[in-house]
Scaffold this motif. Structure first.
Motif, PDB file in Angstrom:
ATOM      1  N   LEU A 159     -10.099   3.141  -6.949  1.00 31.74           N
ATOM      2  CA  LEU A 159      -9.684   2.529  -5.686  1.00 31.74           C
ATOM      3  C   LEU A 159      -8.323   1.874  -5.868  1.00 31.74           C
ATOM      4  O   LEU A 159      -8.100   1.167  -6.848  1.00 31.74           O
ATOM      5  CB  LEU A 159     -10.697   1.466  -5.241  1.00 31.74           C
ATOM      6  N   ILE A 199     -13.302   8.285   1.129  1.00 29.06           N
ATOM      7  CA  ILE A 199     -12.595   7.077   1.537  1.00 29.06           C
ATOM      8  C   ILE A 199     -11.444   7.492   2.440  1.00 29.06           C
ATOM      9  O   ILE A 199     -10.797   8.517   2.215  1.00 29.06           O
ATOM     10  CB  ILE A 199     -12.074   6.284   0.316  1.00 29.06           C
ATOM     11  N   MET A 237     -14.759   2.913   2.498  1.00 28.48           N
ATOM     12  CA  MET A 237     -15.152   3.658   1.302  1.00 28.48           C
ATOM     13  C   MET A 237     -16.655   3.852   1.347  1.00 28.48           C
ATOM     14  O   MET A 237     -17.411   2.880   1.462  1.00 28.48           O
ATOM     15  CB  MET A 237     -14.749   2.903   0.032  1.00 28.48           C
ATOM     16  N   VAL A 253     -17.959   7.438  -5.422  1.00 28.03           N
ATOM     17  CA  VAL A 253     -17.314   7.408  -4.111  1.00 28.03           C
ATOM     18  C   VAL A 253     -17.470   8.778  -3.463  1.00 28.03           C
ATOM     19  O   VAL A 253     -16.998   9.787  -3.995  1.00 28.03           O
ATOM     20  CB  VAL A 253     -15.818   7.048  -4.245  1.00 28.03           C
ATOM     21  N   ARG A 309      -9.559   0.685   5.931  1.00 28.24           N
ATOM     22  CA  ARG A 309     -10.194   1.879   5.400  1.00 28.24           C
ATOM     23  C   ARG A 309     -11.667   1.605   5.124  1.00 28.24           C
ATOM     24  O   ARG A 309     -12.075   0.453   4.950  1.00 28.24           O
ATOM     25  CB  ARG A 309      -9.514   2.333   4.095  1.00 28.24           C
ATOM     26  N   VAL A 320     -10.812  -3.266   3.073  1.00 29.46           N
ATOM     27  CA  VAL A 320     -11.615  -2.073   2.828  1.00 29.46           C
ATOM     28  C   VAL A 320     -13.086  -2.463   2.895  1.00 29.46           C
ATOM     29  O   VAL A 320     -13.529  -3.382   2.207  1.00 29.46           O
ATOM     30  CB  VAL A 320     -11.298  -1.449   1.455  1.00 29.46           C
TER      31      VAL A 320
END
Length: 263
Positions: free
Chosen positions: A38, A238, A228, A235, A226, A46
C-alpha cells in the motif's frame, strides 16, 4: 467542528504518508497476511473493507507494531521499520508509534481517570508537555469533537459514542501524522455511530491521513479517496472509492458488496 489540519487541496506538510511493502504476518505455520502492499499520499483517506477473517484488523495493528509483522517494511510519517527475525530497536518502534494514532473498536479509556486526565496523561508522558499545555490542548480537542462540557466526567458516565469521540481526541493529542481506525463504530448503535463518523469526516476534510477498517459502506464510498478490499489475508483490489464500490473487478469483492449492500 473544525480541525486545524489544512484542507484536502492544501494539506499541512506531513513527513511522508504511508508506504507498506510486501507485508506478511504468520502465527507459526498459519499465514494471516501475505504480500500486502500500500502506498498513500499525505492527506489521503483509505478505507479497508472485506469479509470477516480477511486480515483487516491484523494489517492495521501491524502498522504500529501492536502485532509484529513477520515480513516486509513499513514507512509512516518518515518512520521506517523492516520486519524479520530481529525485532526493530526501541527507538525505531517508539518513533513509529509516535507518528501513528490509533482508535480501536473498544474505547480503551482509563476508567479511573477523568476525560481531561485521559487526554492529558499521554501528552505529559510521551511529549513531555506541562500540565497547563496538555490541558489547553485537551480542551481545544474536546471543543473540536463537540464535548467541551465533559472534561471532568469519567468514562462510565458517557455514552459509547461520547467515549469513542474522547478516544479520537486522545489519539489526536499526540500530534500523529497518520490516524488508524479499527472499526470505530462497530460497537455502537447506528444512530450513535453517526456522531463518530461526523468527527472522522471532519478530520478527513481537514487533511488528516487516515486508514480506516470499516463496515460503514457509505463512509467508504463518500469520504474515502480510495477503498482497499481484503480477502484471505491479501489485497483483492484497490482503487477510487466510488469506482470500487460501483464496479468492482474481483468476483470476491462483488460477492461481498452484494451481501452487505442488499441487507
Amino acid at each position: 467542528m473544525v480541525f486545524n489540519l489544512g484542507t484536502k487541496t492544501s494539506p499541512i506538510p506531513l513527513s511522508g504518508g504511508v508506504q507498506v511493502s510486501q507485508l506478511g504476518k504468520s502465527y507459526g505455520d498459519h499465514k494471516v497476511l501475505s504480500n500486502v502492499n500500500l502506498a498513500m499520499g499525505e492527506g489521503e483517506v483509505v478505507s479497508i473493507i472485506g469479509p470477516s477473517g480477511a486480515g483487516k484488523s491484523t494489517f492495521l495493528r501491524c502498522l504500529n507494531y501492536l502485532e509484529a509483522p513477520t515480513e516486509g517494511a513499513i514507512t509512516i510519517g518518515g518512520a521506517r521499520v523492516v520486519a524479520g527475525e530481529k525485532r526493530p530497536d526501541k527507538a525505531a518502534l517508539n518513533h513509529l508509534r509516535r507518528v501513528t494514532g490509533m482508535v480501536f473498536q473498544s474505547f480503551n479509556l482509563f476508567p479511573h481517570l477523568s476525560v481531561l486526565e485521559n487526554i492529558t496523561l499521554p501528552q505529559r508522558k510521551v511529549l513531555g508537555r506541562s500540565t497547563q499545555e496538555a490541558e489547553e490542548v485537551a480542551q481545544s480537542l474536546l471543543n473540536q469533537v463537540g464535548l467541551p462540557q465533559k472534561a471532568k466526567e469519567y468514562p462510565a458516565r458517557l455514552s459509547g459514542g461520547q467515549q469513542q469521540r474522547i478516544a479520537i481526541a486522545r489519539a489526536l493529542a499526540l500530534d500523529p501524522k497518520v490516524m488508524l481506525f479499527d472499526e470505530p463504530t462497530s460497537a455502537l448503535d447506528p444512530e450513535i455511530g453517526l456522531e463518530v463518523l461526523a468527527v472522522m469526516r471532519d478530520l478527513a476534510d481537514a487533511g488528516m491521513t487516515m486508514l480506516v477498517v470499516t463496515h460503514e459502506m457509505n463512509f467508504a464510498r463518500d469520504v474515502s479517496d480510495r477503498v482497499m478490499v481484503m480477502g484471505n489475508g491479501g489485497v483483492l483490489e484497490i482503487g477510487p472509492s466510488k469506482e470500487v464500490m460501483s464496479e468492482p473487478t474481483h468476483d470476491r469483492t462483488r460477492q461481498f458488496l452484494r451481501a452487505v449492500l442488499d441487507r
